[in-house]
Motif scaffolding. Structure first.
Motif, PDB file in Angstrom:
ATOM      1  N   ARG A  50      24.478  10.753 -48.395  1.00 53.81           N
ATOM      2  CA  ARG A  50      25.779  10.717 -47.712  1.00 53.81           C
ATOM      3  C   ARG A  50      25.850  11.776 -46.600  1.00 53.81           C
ATOM      4  O   ARG A  50      26.907  12.254 -46.239  1.00 53.81           O
ATOM      5  CB  ARG A  50      26.938  10.900 -48.691  1.00 53.81           C
ATOM      6  CG  ARG A  50      26.912  10.027 -49.930  1.00 53.81           C
ATOM      7  CD  ARG A  50      27.221   8.589 -49.744  1.00 53.81           C
ATOM      8  NE  ARG A  50      28.494   8.388 -49.080  1.00 53.81           N
ATOM      9  CZ  ARG A  50      28.826   7.250 -48.485  1.00 53.81           C
ATOM     10  NH1 ARG A  50      28.009   6.245 -48.503  1.00 53.81           N
ATOM     11  NH2 ARG A  50      29.977   7.115 -47.895  1.00 53.81           N
ATOM     12  N   HIS A  55      19.993   7.184 -42.328  1.00 51.31           N
ATOM     13  CA  HIS A  55      20.228   6.645 -40.978  1.00 51.31           C
ATOM     14  C   HIS A  55      19.252   7.281 -39.983  1.00 51.31           C
ATOM     15  O   HIS A  55      18.634   6.590 -39.173  1.00 51.31           O
ATOM     16  CB  HIS A  55      21.678   6.922 -40.581  1.00 51.31           C
ATOM     17  CG  HIS A  55      22.087   6.277 -39.302  1.00 51.31           C
ATOM     18  ND1 HIS A  55      22.785   5.097 -39.260  1.00 51.31           N
ATOM     19  CD2 HIS A  55      21.887   6.645 -38.017  1.00 51.31           C
ATOM     20  CE1 HIS A  55      23.015   4.766 -38.005  1.00 51.31           C
ATOM     21  NE2 HIS A  55      22.473   5.696 -37.229  1.00 51.31           N
ATOM     22  N   ASN A  82      21.236  -3.085 -54.383  1.00 48.31           N
ATOM     23  CA  ASN A  82      21.211  -1.782 -53.732  1.00 48.31           C
ATOM     24  C   ASN A  82      22.237  -1.785 -52.592  1.00 48.31           C
ATOM     25  O   ASN A  82      21.896  -1.837 -51.409  1.00 48.31           O
ATOM     26  CB  ASN A  82      19.808  -1.455 -53.218  1.00 48.31           C
ATOM     27  CG  ASN A  82      19.662  -0.033 -52.765  1.00 48.31           C
ATOM     28  OD1 ASN A  82      20.647   0.671 -52.555  1.00 48.31           O
ATOM     29  ND2 ASN A  82      18.425   0.395 -52.588  1.00 48.31           N
ATOM     30  N   THR A  83      23.495  -1.714 -52.967  1.00 43.06           N
ATOM     31  CA  THR A  83      24.579  -1.867 -51.986  1.00 43.06           C
ATOM     32  C   THR A  83      24.614  -0.734 -50.967  1.00 43.06           C
ATOM     33  O   THR A  83      24.960  -0.967 -49.807  1.00 43.06           O
ATOM     34  CB  THR A  83      25.941  -1.998 -52.686  1.00 43.06           C
ATOM     35  OG1 THR A  83      26.127  -0.874 -53.548  1.00 43.06           O
ATOM     36  CG2 THR A  83      26.023  -3.284 -53.488  1.00 43.06           C
ATOM     37  N   ALA A  84      24.237   0.472 -51.356  1.00 44.63           N
ATOM     38  CA  ALA A  84      24.232   1.580 -50.388  1.00 44.63           C
ATOM     39  C   ALA A  84      23.211   1.315 -49.286  1.00 44.63           C
ATOM     40  O   ALA A  84      23.507   1.503 -48.099  1.00 44.63           O
ATOM     41  CB  ALA A  84      23.928   2.897 -51.101  1.00 44.63           C
ATOM     42  N   LEU A  86      21.968  -1.667 -48.421  1.00 43.15           N
ATOM     43  CA  LEU A  86      22.422  -2.822 -47.644  1.00 43.15           C
ATOM     44  C   LEU A  86      23.478  -2.415 -46.626  1.00 43.15           C
ATOM     45  O   LEU A  86      23.437  -2.845 -45.474  1.00 43.15           O
ATOM     46  CB  LEU A  86      22.972  -3.910 -48.569  1.00 43.15           C
ATOM     47  CG  LEU A  86      21.924  -4.741 -49.285  1.00 43.15           C
ATOM     48  CD1 LEU A  86      22.586  -5.614 -50.342  1.00 43.15           C
ATOM     49  CD2 LEU A  86      21.154  -5.591 -48.297  1.00 43.15           C
ATOM     50  N   CYS A  87      24.412  -1.578 -47.033  1.00 43.48           N
ATOM     51  CA  CYS A  87      25.454  -1.107 -46.123  1.00 43.48           C
ATOM     52  C   CYS A  87      24.823  -0.357 -44.946  1.00 43.48           C
ATOM     53  O   CYS A  87      25.195  -0.581 -43.787  1.00 43.48           O
ATOM     54  CB  CYS A  87      26.437  -0.223 -46.878  1.00 43.48           C
ATOM     55  SG  CYS A  87      27.809   0.340 -45.871  1.00 43.48           S
ATOM     56  N   LEU A  88      23.875   0.517 -45.230  1.00 42.64           N
ATOM     57  CA  LEU A  88      23.183   1.256 -44.177  1.00 42.64           C
ATOM     58  C   LEU A  88      22.520   0.291 -43.200  1.00 42.64           C
ATOM     59  O   LEU A  88      22.729   0.372 -41.986  1.00 42.64           O
ATOM     60  CB  LEU A  88      22.136   2.194 -44.785  1.00 42.64           C
ATOM     61  CG  LEU A  88      21.154   2.822 -43.794  1.00 42.64           C
ATOM     62  CD1 LEU A  88      21.856   3.802 -42.878  1.00 42.64           C
ATOM     63  CD2 LEU A  88      19.999   3.474 -44.523  1.00 42.64           C
ATOM     64  N   TYR A  89      21.722  -0.626 -43.717  1.00 39.25           N
ATOM     65  CA  TYR A  89      20.971  -1.529 -42.845  1.00 39.25           C
ATOM     66  C   TYR A  89      21.891  -2.453 -42.055  1.00 39.25           C
ATOM     67  O   TYR A  89      21.664  -2.683 -40.858  1.00 39.25           O
ATOM     68  CB  TYR A  89      19.958  -2.336 -43.653  1.00 39.25           C
ATOM     69  CG  TYR A  89      18.904  -1.489 -44.317  1.00 39.25           C
ATOM     70  CD1 TYR A  89      18.231  -0.490 -43.618  1.00 39.25           C
ATOM     71  CD2 TYR A  89      18.586  -1.652 -45.654  1.00 39.25           C
ATOM     72  CE1 TYR A  89      17.258   0.295 -44.229  1.00 39.25           C
ATOM     73  CE2 TYR A  89      17.615  -0.876 -46.272  1.00 39.25           C
ATOM     74  CZ  TYR A  89      16.965   0.094 -45.555  1.00 39.25           C
ATOM     75  OH  TYR A  89      16.011   0.864 -46.166  1.00 39.25           O
ATOM     76  N   TYR A  90      22.931  -2.978 -42.683  1.00 38.58           N
ATOM     77  CA  TYR A  90      23.860  -3.853 -41.955  1.00 38.58           C
ATOM     78  C   TYR A  90      24.565  -3.108 -40.832  1.00 38.58           C
ATOM     79  O   TYR A  90      24.736  -3.637 -39.733  1.00 38.58           O
ATOM     80  CB  TYR A  90      24.890  -4.470 -42.899  1.00 38.58           C
ATOM     81  CG  TYR A  90      24.352  -5.573 -43.792  1.00 38.58           C
ATOM     82  CD1 TYR A  90      23.300  -6.395 -43.400  1.00 38.58           C
ATOM     83  CD2 TYR A  90      24.907  -5.800 -45.033  1.00 38.58           C
ATOM     84  CE1 TYR A  90      22.819  -7.397 -44.209  1.00 38.58           C
ATOM     85  CE2 TYR A  90      24.439  -6.814 -45.873  1.00 38.58           C
ATOM     86  CZ  TYR A  90      23.394  -7.604 -45.442  1.00 38.58           C
ATOM     87  OH  TYR A  90      22.935  -8.611 -46.263  1.00 38.58           O
ATOM     88  N   THR A  91      24.988  -1.867 -41.079  1.00 36.29           N
ATOM     89  CA  THR A  91      25.670  -1.110 -40.028  1.00 36.29           C
ATOM     90  C   THR A  91      24.718  -0.746 -38.893  1.00 36.29           C
ATOM     91  O   THR A  91      25.175  -0.482 -37.779  1.00 36.29           O
ATOM     92  CB  THR A  91      26.337   0.175 -40.565  1.00 36.29           C
ATOM     93  OG1 THR A  91      25.339   1.016 -41.151  1.00 36.29           O
ATOM     94  CG2 THR A  91      27.415  -0.144 -41.572  1.00 36.29           C
TER      95      THR A  91
END
Length: 126
Positions: A50, A55, A82-84, A86-91
């Motif tokens: 976090r 990133h 692995n939602t964290a 996925l969120c990183l990669y999508y953003t």
């Protein structure tokens, strides 16, 4: 290539990622299969998450692939739960192009459920 994030100038390694070149199987209609940068094993120690280290490491891989290796796209696999990640990669602009099926047929005719299927993500352009 192995890229690392250190805590301070000479501190311990707190994050890492690997970048290699492998045949990219997706999209399936693209033949012959091109060899592209493949991001794997992105990891950050729990106490340092976090803080944008993931990133920064992914950006460093993209920059290496684009500026040093001359590629315009790269790919990776990530577990669906692995939602964290996925969120990183999508953003960061990665798009899911394929996902492992939830159910598999076995040779004996039965079925098996895949509890945490892999998702294939790709970014183009970098």
């Amino acid at each position: 290539e192995l890229l690392v994030a250190e805590h301070g100038l000479d501190g311990p390694i707190v994050g890492m990622v690997e970048l290699g070149i492998l045949p990219c199987p997706i999209p399936v209609d693209r033949r012959p299969t091109p060899e592209l940068p493949y991001l794997v094993n992105l990891a950050v120690l729990p106490g340092f998450r976090r803080r944008r280290l993931g990133h920064i490491l992914v950006e460093a891989c993209e920059r290496l692939a684009r500026e040093d290796w001359g590629y315009t796209e790269m790919f990776l696999y990530v577990k669906k739960q692995n939602t964290a990640a996925l969120c990183l990669y999508y953003t960061m602009g990665y798009v899911c192009e394929w996902q492992e099926p939830v159910w598999y047929k076995l040779k004996n005719g039965g079925q098996r459920m895949q509890r945490n299927p892999k998702m294939f993500l790709r970014k183009d352009p970098l």
